[in-house]
Write a protein that holds these residues in place. Structure first.
Motif, PDB file in Angstrom:
ATOM      1  N   SER A  58       9.038 -41.791  10.660  1.00  0.00           N
ATOM      2  CA  SER A  58       8.108 -42.784  11.203  1.00  0.00           C
ATOM      3  C   SER A  58       8.856 -43.992  11.769  1.00  0.00           C
ATOM      4  O   SER A  58       9.914 -44.386  11.253  1.00  0.00           O
ATOM      5  CB  SER A  58       7.133 -43.263  10.112  1.00  0.00           C
ATOM      6  OG  SER A  58       6.357 -42.203   9.615  1.00  0.00           O
ATOM      7  N   TYR A  59       8.267 -44.571  12.805  1.00  0.00           N
ATOM      8  CA  TYR A  59       8.796 -45.795  13.400  1.00  0.00           C
ATOM      9  C   TYR A  59       7.620 -46.710  13.726  1.00  0.00           C
ATOM     10  O   TYR A  59       6.573 -46.256  14.218  1.00  0.00           O
ATOM     11  CB  TYR A  59       9.584 -45.506  14.677  1.00  0.00           C
ATOM     12  CG  TYR A  59       9.929 -46.759  15.455  1.00  0.00           C
ATOM     13  CD1 TYR A  59      11.003 -47.562  15.083  1.00  0.00           C
ATOM     14  CD2 TYR A  59       9.155 -47.154  16.548  1.00  0.00           C
ATOM     15  CE1 TYR A  59      11.302 -48.727  15.772  1.00  0.00           C
ATOM     16  CE2 TYR A  59       9.444 -48.313  17.250  1.00  0.00           C
ATOM     17  CZ  TYR A  59      10.526 -49.095  16.863  1.00  0.00           C
ATOM     18  OH  TYR A  59      10.807 -50.257  17.537  1.00  0.00           O
ATOM     19  N   ALA A  60       7.777 -48.009  13.461  1.00  0.00           N
ATOM     20  CA  ALA A  60       6.739 -48.983  13.779  1.00  0.00           C
ATOM     21  C   ALA A  60       7.366 -50.195  14.457  1.00  0.00           C
ATOM     22  O   ALA A  60       8.439 -50.657  14.054  1.00  0.00           O
ATOM     23  CB  ALA A  60       6.003 -49.414  12.506  1.00  0.00           C
ATOM     24  N   SER A  78       1.208 -54.079  13.805  1.00  0.00           N
ATOM     25  CA  SER A  78       2.233 -53.037  13.901  1.00  0.00           C
ATOM     26  C   SER A  78       1.666 -51.821  14.605  1.00  0.00           C
ATOM     27  O   SER A  78       0.530 -51.398  14.337  1.00  0.00           O
ATOM     28  CB  SER A  78       2.725 -52.634  12.504  1.00  0.00           C
ATOM     29  OG  SER A  78       3.271 -53.729  11.819  1.00  0.00           O
ATOM     30  N   LEU A  79       2.458 -51.242  15.500  1.00  0.00           N
ATOM     31  CA  LEU A  79       2.099 -50.013  16.201  1.00  0.00           C
ATOM     32  C   LEU A  79       3.120 -48.946  15.821  1.00  0.00           C
ATOM     33  O   LEU A  79       4.326 -49.159  15.952  1.00  0.00           O
ATOM     34  CB  LEU A  79       2.096 -50.232  17.709  1.00  0.00           C
ATOM     35  CG  LEU A  79       1.182 -51.360  18.215  1.00  0.00           C
ATOM     36  CD1 LEU A  79       1.352 -51.543  19.715  1.00  0.00           C
ATOM     37  CD2 LEU A  79      -0.277 -51.078  17.876  1.00  0.00           C
ATOM     38  N   GLY A  80       2.644 -47.814  15.318  1.00  0.00           N
ATOM     39  CA  GLY A  80       3.557 -46.816  14.767  1.00  0.00           C
ATOM     40  C   GLY A  80       3.365 -45.428  15.335  1.00  0.00           C
ATOM     41  O   GLY A  80       2.273 -45.054  15.787  1.00  0.00           O
ATOM     42  N   VAL A  81       4.458 -44.661  15.302  1.00  0.00           N
ATOM     43  CA  VAL A  81       4.433 -43.251  15.697  1.00  0.00           C
ATOM     44  C   VAL A  81       5.179 -42.446  14.629  1.00  0.00           C
ATOM     45  O   VAL A  81       6.047 -42.977  13.932  1.00  0.00           O
ATOM     46  CB  VAL A  81       5.078 -43.013  17.077  1.00  0.00           C
ATOM     47  CG1 VAL A  81       4.272 -43.678  18.170  1.00  0.00           C
ATOM     48  CG2 VAL A  81       6.517 -43.505  17.088  1.00  0.00           C
ATOM     49  N   ARG A  82       4.822 -41.196  14.508  1.00  0.00           N
ATOM     50  CA  ARG A  82       5.473 -40.331  13.537  1.00  0.00           C
ATOM     51  C   ARG A  82       5.618 -38.929  14.115  1.00  0.00           C
ATOM     52  O   ARG A  82       4.741 -38.453  14.834  1.00  0.00           O
ATOM     53  CB  ARG A  82       4.646 -40.264  12.246  1.00  0.00           C
ATOM     54  CG  ARG A  82       5.283 -39.408  11.165  1.00  0.00           C
ATOM     55  CD  ARG A  82       4.585 -39.624   9.835  1.00  0.00           C
ATOM     56  NE  ARG A  82       3.236 -39.065   9.810  1.00  0.00           N
ATOM     57  CZ  ARG A  82       2.232 -39.580   9.117  1.00  0.00           C
ATOM     58  NH1 ARG A  82       2.402 -40.702   8.433  1.00  0.00           N
ATOM     59  NH2 ARG A  82       1.055 -39.003   9.129  1.00  0.00           N
ATOM     60  N   GLY A  83       6.734 -38.284  13.790  1.00  0.00           N
ATOM     61  CA  GLY A  83       6.956 -36.912  14.220  1.00  0.00           C
ATOM     62  C   GLY A  83       7.747 -36.162  13.176  1.00  0.00           C
ATOM     63  O   GLY A  83       8.569 -36.739  12.465  1.00  0.00           O
ATOM     64  N   GLY A  84       7.487 -34.882  13.075  1.00  0.00           N
ATOM     65  CA  GLY A  84       8.206 -34.096  12.092  1.00  0.00           C
ATOM     66  C   GLY A  84       7.811 -32.638  12.128  1.00  0.00           C
ATOM     67  O   GLY A  84       7.251 -32.147  13.119  1.00  0.00           O
ATOM     68  N   LEU A  85       8.102 -31.961  11.034  1.00  0.00           N
ATOM     69  CA  LEU A  85       7.876 -30.526  10.934  1.00  0.00           C
ATOM     70  C   LEU A  85       6.966 -30.250   9.749  1.00  0.00           C
ATOM     71  O   LEU A  85       7.159 -30.790   8.660  1.00  0.00           O
ATOM     72  CB  LEU A  85       9.207 -29.793  10.748  1.00  0.00           C
ATOM     73  CG  LEU A  85       9.237 -28.305  11.081  1.00  0.00           C
ATOM     74  CD1 LEU A  85       8.937 -28.080  12.560  1.00  0.00           C
ATOM     75  CD2 LEU A  85      10.613 -27.730  10.732  1.00  0.00           C
ATOM     76  N   ASN A  86       5.991 -29.399   9.984  1.00  0.00           N
ATOM     77  CA  ASN A  86       5.055 -28.996   8.941  1.00  0.00           C
ATOM     78  C   ASN A  86       5.203 -27.488   8.739  1.00  0.00           C
ATOM     79  O   ASN A  86       4.934 -26.699   9.645  1.00  0.00           O
ATOM     80  CB  ASN A  86       3.628 -29.346   9.362  1.00  0.00           C
ATOM     81  CG  ASN A  86       2.650 -29.278   8.203  1.00  0.00           C
ATOM     82  OD1 ASN A  86       2.617 -28.291   7.475  1.00  0.00           O
ATOM     83  ND2 ASN A  86       1.839 -30.309   8.050  1.00  0.00           N
ATOM     84  N   THR A  87       5.664 -27.101   7.545  1.00  0.00           N
ATOM     85  CA  THR A  87       5.898 -25.692   7.239  1.00  0.00           C
ATOM     86  C   THR A  87       4.892 -25.214   6.205  1.00  0.00           C
ATOM     87  O   THR A  87       4.764 -25.807   5.128  1.00  0.00           O
ATOM     88  CB  THR A  87       7.314 -25.466   6.700  1.00  0.00           C
ATOM     89  OG1 THR A  87       8.254 -25.891   7.686  1.00  0.00           O
ATOM     90  CG2 THR A  87       7.556 -23.991   6.377  1.00  0.00           C
TER      91      THR A  87
END
Length: 276
Positions: free
Chosen positions: A109-111, A123-132
């Protein structure tokens, strides 16, 4: 403001909780797990935080076979502010198991934090990742042997990218947050060409405020609303904090039972937090 804060919160839910959208883990102590709900909250506390949460549902349940499939969830998270660039970063790991299905997440995550006034920050945030997701077909008990829809046995793994966005407004007295998880609506087939098991887009709305009864006792009411535009879940909670060292609280989910909680801050500068 202190530079380092180590937080550990342990959850033990003894009541039966309904599943929401059959995909995301639920935590009655959601106020201690903001990062899981909204990427815009990373770095918002102004300290470095490590946190571990454990949730056991249907505790003491005895099954007729296997382990009964009781929901068990662990979340480990880390976040910190980057004050030089008005930002925050963090990551979290989730291990969520219910019956034959195990969900594992690794999310970054980054904000970016905008100072709107001396006491207000957006604060404005984005998140990225992997869901298994892992499906253990050995736990199935089909009524009809040889059903082609049900895998013959073994474990089936499938990984998909997962993204979220959010916004978080906070002052010294209150906060408001909104986030949309599973923006890309990933779909899982588990080896079946015609199957589509999507991660439904889920909207979270959070809010809370601080109210001081006196110099020693602070009340912290909060609420969480979540919806996939098909199902709706509403939760509310209130914590009473004594001398900034001990807390007790109660909360509930609409249409469900009531839960209690308690905790304590330990070590200098309240660097360690324990709760149940």
């Amino acid at each position: 403001m202190r530079k380092f804060l180590l937080g550990i919160s342990a959850l033990l839910l003894l009541n039966v909780l309904p599943a929401f959208a059959q995909q995301d883990a639920q935590f009655s102590q959601y106020m201690f797990n903001a990062q899981y709900l909204n990427p815009a909250t990373v770095g918002a506390e102004g300290v470095v935080r490590f946190q571990l949460l454990n949730r056991v549902q249907w505790a003491g349940y005895q099954a007729t076979f296997d382990d009964g499939g009781s929901p068990i969830t662990q979340v480990f998270s880390f976040n910190m502010p980057l004050n030089q660039i008005s930002s925050g970063i963090g990551f979290h790991l989730v291990n969520d198991k219910i019956g034959p299905l195990t969900n594992f997440e690794l999310q970054l995550s980054y904000a970016y934090r905008l100072k709107l006034s001396p006491d207000a920050t957006l604060s404005l945030g984005v998140r990225g990742g992997l869901n298994t997701k892992t499906l253990n077909a050995d736990m199935f008990r089909p009524r009809e042997v040889g059903d082609v829809i049900i895998p013959a046995g073994g474990r089936i793994n499938e990984s998909q990218p997962d993204f979220a966005i959010g916004a978080y407004y906070q002052t010294s007295a209150y906060y408001l947050g909104i986030s949309l998880n599973h923006v890309n609506n990933s779909k899982y087939k588990f080896g079946q060409d015609k199957a589509t098991n999507p991660l439904k887009q889920t909207l979270y709305l959070t809010g809370g405020f601080n109210y001081y009864l006196n110099d020693l006792i602070e009340l912290r009411p909060s609420a969480l609303l979540k919806t996939d535009l098909n199902q709706l879940s509403l939760e509310a909670n209130v914590l009473a904090v004594y001398n900034n060292k001990f807390w007790v609280g109660a909360g509930g989910r609409l249409g469900d039972g009531v839960i209690g909680m308690a905790g304590v801050y330990l070590m200098p500068n309240n660097a360690l937090r324990l709760g149940a």
